[in-house]
Design a protein around this motif. Structure first.
Motif, PDB file in Angstrom:
ATOM      1  N   LEU A 231     -40.064  24.939  27.737  1.00 61.80           N
ATOM      2  CA  LEU A 231     -39.196  25.572  28.729  1.00 61.80           C
ATOM      3  C   LEU A 231     -39.869  25.576  30.098  1.00 61.80           C
ATOM      4  N   ARG A 232     -41.159  25.887  30.126  1.00 65.40           N
ATOM      5  CA  ARG A 232     -41.914  25.867  31.374  1.00 65.40           C
ATOM      6  C   ARG A 232     -41.856  24.481  32.009  1.00 65.40           C
TER       7      ARG A 232
ATOM      8  N   ARG B 177     -40.148  33.425  24.199  1.00 67.31           N
ATOM      9  CA  ARG B 177     -41.088  33.861  23.160  1.00 67.31           C
ATOM     10  C   ARG B 177     -40.475  34.963  22.299  1.00 67.31           C
TER      11      ARG B 177
ATOM     12  N   LEU C 298     -40.492  31.008  35.750  1.00 69.30           N
ATOM     13  CA  LEU C 298     -41.534  30.629  34.797  1.00 69.30           C
ATOM     14  C   LEU C 298     -42.043  31.836  34.023  1.00 69.30           C
TER      15      LEU C 298
ATOM     16  N   ILE D  64     -37.607  22.296  22.678  1.00 69.82           N
ATOM     17  CA  ILE D  64     -37.426  23.745  22.534  1.00 69.82           C
ATOM     18  C   ILE D  64     -36.796  24.062  21.185  1.00 69.82           C
TER      19      ILE D  64
ATOM     20  N   GLU E  11     -38.359  33.774  32.163  1.00 75.12           N
ATOM     21  CA  GLU E  11     -37.616  33.012  31.161  1.00 75.12           C
ATOM     22  C   GLU E  11     -38.492  32.598  29.981  1.00 75.12           C
ATOM     23  N   THR E  12     -39.757  32.291  30.239  1.00 82.85           N
ATOM     24  CA  THR E  12     -40.635  31.945  29.117  1.00 82.85           C
ATOM     25  C   THR E  12     -40.927  33.174  28.255  1.00 82.85           C
TER      26      THR E  12
ATOM     27  N   SER F 121     -42.122  27.979  24.577  1.00 83.33           N
ATOM     28  CA  SER F 121     -42.383  28.461  25.930  1.00 83.33           C
ATOM     29  C   SER F 121     -42.910  27.344  26.816  1.00 83.33           C
TER      30      SER F 121
END
Length: 222
Positions: A202-203, A99, A91, A186, A94-95, A199
């Motif tokens: 994706l989260r 960004r 989390l 996304i 990758e976020t 973000s």
């Protein structure tokens, strides 16, 4: 086993074997709990057992595979604490990459994601589990590559080596279709240059997958 394996070239043999094993792990070719004899890997790659053992030793060192016997390895089962730890780190890392990717977006990047999204939707509709897992990895990798941070990508690739072999479990609750909804969000957010929405989607994708894995892997435990 190893339908997509190709003979390994003799130059830089050890690194090539390691890279090929990593690719197979990320594409779901190793099933958790399945014993994989070293000899079978060597035969599939067209090499001797020594470079295979050396590559597996590197994977053992980072906890991606475990010894099953003296001549076999396998992907270990994930315990709840380990799975949760992986989720929490993903989390954050990758976020962050997402960004940065939005900040570096261009037409080629968006086109690549749209093409990979189409592959994800096609494999989901046709029920191609391994095809979906492969396309899912390629979608996320392309997203993270646009961060233009080799350090971040190396970290993320190690995380995916740990989690990818377990993603086939998500098919049980139709999670691939749900995940594709987040993938579409996304791509839409990236088109608009909305880093926060990309973000957030994706989260949600990572969190949803984690919730399903917890239910599948631990719901029957006392």
């Amino acid at each position: 086993m190893f339908k997509n394996a190709k003979p390994i070239q003799k130059d830089k043999l050890h690194d090539q074997v390691y890279d090929r094993l990593c690719m197979l792990l990320r594409e779901g070719e190793f099933t958790p709990g399945q014993a994989v004899p070293v000899a079978h890997v060597a035969e599939a790659f067209g090499v001797s057992a020594m470079p295979v053992r050396e590559a597996l030793t590197r994977l053992l060192a980072i906890g991606v595979v475990a010894n099953v016997s003296g001549r076999s390895v396998g992907v270990p089962a994930l315990g709840y604490p380990e799975l949760t730890d992986l989720r929490n780190v993903r989390l954050e890392v990758e976020t962050l990459a997402a960004r940065w990717a939005v900040a570096n977006r261009d037409a080629a990047f968006i086109g690549d994601l749209e093409a990979l999204l189409e592959q994800l939707e096609t494999t989901e509709r046709s029920g191609e589990v391994r095809g979906y897992i492969k396309a899912n990895y390629e979608f996320h990798l392309r997203l993270y590559q646009q961060s233009r941070s080799p350090v971040l990508i190396d970290i993320i690739n190690t995380l995916w080596l740990r989690v990818s072999p377990h993603l086939y479990q998500l098919e049980r609750e139709d999670q691939y279709k749900v995940s594709n909804e987040q993938h579409r969000k996304i791509v839409e957010a990236i088109r608009k240059g909305d880093a926060e929405q990309a973000s957030a989607s994706l989260r949600q994708d990572i969190s949803d997958a984690y919730d399903v894995l917890v239910r599948v892997l631990f719901s029957t435990e006392a």
